[in-house]
Design a protein around this motif. Structure first.
Motif, short mmCIF file in Angstrom:
data_model
loop_
_atom_site.label_atom_id
_atom_site.label_comp_id
_atom_site.label_asym_id
_atom_site.label_seq_id
_atom_site.Cartn_x
_atom_site.Cartn_y
_atom_site.Cartn_z
N TYR A 99 0.63 -1.11 0.18
CA TYR A 99 -0.15 0.02 -0.01
C TYR A 99 0.90 1.35 0.06
O TYR A 99 2.25 1.35 0.53
CB TYR A 99 -0.91 -0.16 1.30
N TYR A 135 -4.87 -1.71 -9.77
CA TYR A 135 -4.82 -3.11 -9.35
C TYR A 135 -4.54 -4.20 -10.45
O TYR A 135 -3.63 -4.88 -10.18
CB TYR A 135 -6.33 -3.57 -9.24
N ASP A 136 -4.94 -3.80 -11.71
CA ASP A 136 -4.42 -4.94 -12.74
C ASP A 136 -4.69 -4.10 -14.04
O ASP A 136 -5.26 -3.11 -14.16
CB ASP A 136 -4.89 -6.16 -12.60
N THR A 139 -8.84 -3.65 -14.89
CA THR A 139 -9.69 -2.74 -14.28
C THR A 139 -8.84 -1.22 -14.69
O THR A 139 -9.89 -0.34 -14.70
CB THR A 139 -9.25 -2.81 -12.43
N PRO A 277 -1.00 -11.54 -7.33
CA PRO A 277 -1.41 -10.05 -7.57
C PRO A 277 -0.55 -9.61 -8.93
O PRO A 277 0.66 -10.07 -8.88
CB PRO A 277 -1.01 -9.13 -6.36
N ILE A 330 -10.58 3.13 -7.24
CA ILE A 330 -9.20 2.99 -6.78
C ILE A 330 -8.86 3.58 -5.44
O ILE A 330 -8.67 4.71 -5.86
CB ILE A 330 -8.22 2.94 -7.83
N THR A 332 -6.16 2.63 -3.53
CA THR A 332 -4.81 2.05 -3.14
C THR A 332 -4.19 1.82 -4.38
O THR A 332 -4.49 2.33 -5.57
CB THR A 332 -4.93 0.91 -2.11
N ASN A 333 -2.85 1.11 -4.44
CA ASN A 333 -2.15 1.11 -5.67
C ASN A 333 -1.39 -0.25 -5.23
O ASN A 333 -1.33 -0.48 -4.05
CB ASN A 333 -1.33 2.32 -5.89
N ALA A 334 -1.05 -1.10 -6.25
CA ALA A 334 -0.24 -2.29 -6.03
C ALA A 334 1.22 -1.73 -5.83
O ALA A 334 2.06 -2.10 -6.71
CB ALA A 334 -0.44 -3.07 -7.29
#
Length: 453
Positions: A99, A135-136, A139, A277, A330, A332-334
């Motif tokens: 995060y 996320y990916d 999305t 992920p 969205i 948060t971020n990966a």
């Protein structure tokens, strides 16, 4: 944190607040025939920890791992060699979190990493600004469609038939709830992309056109004319890149006029990871569109003493701050996957990325030429990067299973994605990366010929 179970009184109070008569009412949209009316057959009600571990180890031995066989799977998830230093660096204590910090300015290292990541993605995509990851890829693609709707005030999206079907499915699912119109047709097995046909479809109601580069069949097309057609009609062009290594050899989407470029960053640093992920990439070509971007944006500044520092410049578009008024869900971020991507990119550098892309293409050409010599097999593509489509004289789904039974992971059947026929079930998508050897290619050709005999 401790597990604090709710009491019946707690549950009743919560149901009263939301106006639901029972917990079951919260699942009213689930069809009744999907509910379990008895325990799952063959699954014990309880077992010891040792027994479960023993059973799971036995199950895992039935898998054919990517590293244990000639591996030619792709179609949106790619096996590349990830240097050991990537895993070493992302496990450092100051980085080991998925995060972005919610009090970010105290974590200058994380913010600097995200700033460098944004710079790398923007340059790779040929864009002005990139965000701090998503996320990916699927999305990120949907977020691009909704962003285009905000910019153009139009809610119609035209999707290329070459767009990955999982991305299409995500867009169609979200469009049901957001009121967007989706124009999409299944792909036809031709060597050419559908960019010209897409340009003819663009009208005054179109908010964006979405294309993949290279597409699900491995085809590569020049999107310049399509971008011009979109802009002439007041629409945006969205380009999707599922294999970022390709941009070490190909012209970037931004250079060809794509307004929003999104993609999947899994191929660099992240690894296959059993499907997740993964890492969503998002960038825009026009700086005026920055305020409409989803997710977070890290910036560089100076502190009160004039020293270089980093800040979380934009996060107010997100769900955790603006709630239902947010431009994106969205929140948060990966971050850890973004770090892995950035470390891998840094280790490669521009020269290394170009060399890696060249090696991928060289091996793919070698494989395509060899496999086209197998009786009954023809290659669809006239141009490709490291992935191409073969047309075979049988159902490719069974062919994939037969080859796996002989210890070769020989590709992805289009029938897996498009089971409705029209010739797509006889098509096999083969991906070749630097992890493949000449011996692997010969093994695939021999196994393919044996299974077709």
């Amino acid at each position: 944190m401790r597990y604090l179970p709710l009491t019946d009184t707690d549950r009743a109070a919560m149901l009263d607040v939301i106006g639901a008569p029972s917990i079951d009412a919260l699942f009213a949209d689930v069809p009744a025939d999907l509910y379990l009316d008895k325990p799952i057959e063959g699954l014990p009600l309880h077992a010891s920890e040792m027994a479960v571990e023993r059973h799971m180890r036995a199950l895992s031995k039935q898998n054919l791992a990517a590293a244990d066989a000639p591996f030619f799977l792709g179609a949106g998830a790619y096996r590349h060699h990830v240097p050991a230093s990537v895993d070493h660096l992302i496990q450092r204590g100051e980085f080991l979190t998925a995060y972005t910090p919610y009090q970010p300015e105290i974590a200058q290292g994380t913010l600097q990493m995200l700033f460098e990541f944004q710079s790398q993605v923007a340059r790779l995509f040929g864009c002005a600004v990139a965000n701090a990851s998503m996320y990916d890829g699927s999305t990120a693609c949907w977020e691009a469609i909704t962003m285009a709707g905000r910019v153009t005030k139009r809610r119609k999206a035209i999707l290329s038939c070459g767009l990955h079907p999982h991305y299409v499915s995500t867009a169609q699912t979200m469009a049901r709830f957001e009121g967007h119109g989706i124009d999409y047709a299944l792909p036809t097995l031709t060597a050419e992309t559908d960019f010209a046909a897409l340009a003819d479809k663009v009208d005054g109601e179109t908010g964006c056109v979405v294309v993949q580069y290279p597409d699900i069949l491995g085809r590569i097309g020049d999107m310049t004319a399509l971008a011009d057609a979109c802009h002439a009609a007041g629409a945006l062009l969205v380009a999707v890149v599922t294999e970022p290594v390709a941009l070490g050899a190909l012209k970037s989407p931004g250079e060809m006029g794509a307004d929003i470029v999104v993609g999947e960053g899994q191929a660099l640093g992240v690894g296959l990871q059993f499907g997740g992920p993964y890492l969503g990439l998002f960038a825009v070509r026009d700086p005026r569109h920055v305020r409409q971007m989803p997710g977070r944006l890290c910036g560089e500044t100076v502190d009160a003493e004039g020293k270089r520092g980093f800040v979380l410049t934009l996060s107010t578009r997100e769900q955790h701050i603006r709630r239902e008024k947010a431009t994106s869900n969205i929140c948060t971020n990966a971050g850890l996957c973004a770090l892995a991507f950035s470390v891998h990119m840094t280790l490669l550098g521009e020269k290394g990325l170009r060399a890696l892309a060249a090696e991928n293409h060289r091996l793919a050409c070698l494989a395509a030429d060899r496999l086209a010599q197998v009786p009954g097999v023809t290659a669809l593509n006239e141009a490709f990067f490291n992935e191409f489509t073969l047309v075979v004289p049988c159902d490719a789904r069974q062919l994939v299973r037969d080859m796996a039974g002989k210890g070769v992971l020989g590709g992805v059947s289009l029938g897996k994605f498009y089971p409705d026929g029209q010739g797509r079930e006889n098509s096999l998508v083969v991906a070749v990366t630097e992890t493949v050897t000449a011996e692997d290619i010969e093994c695939l050709a021999a196994t393919l010929q044996e299974c077709l005999a």
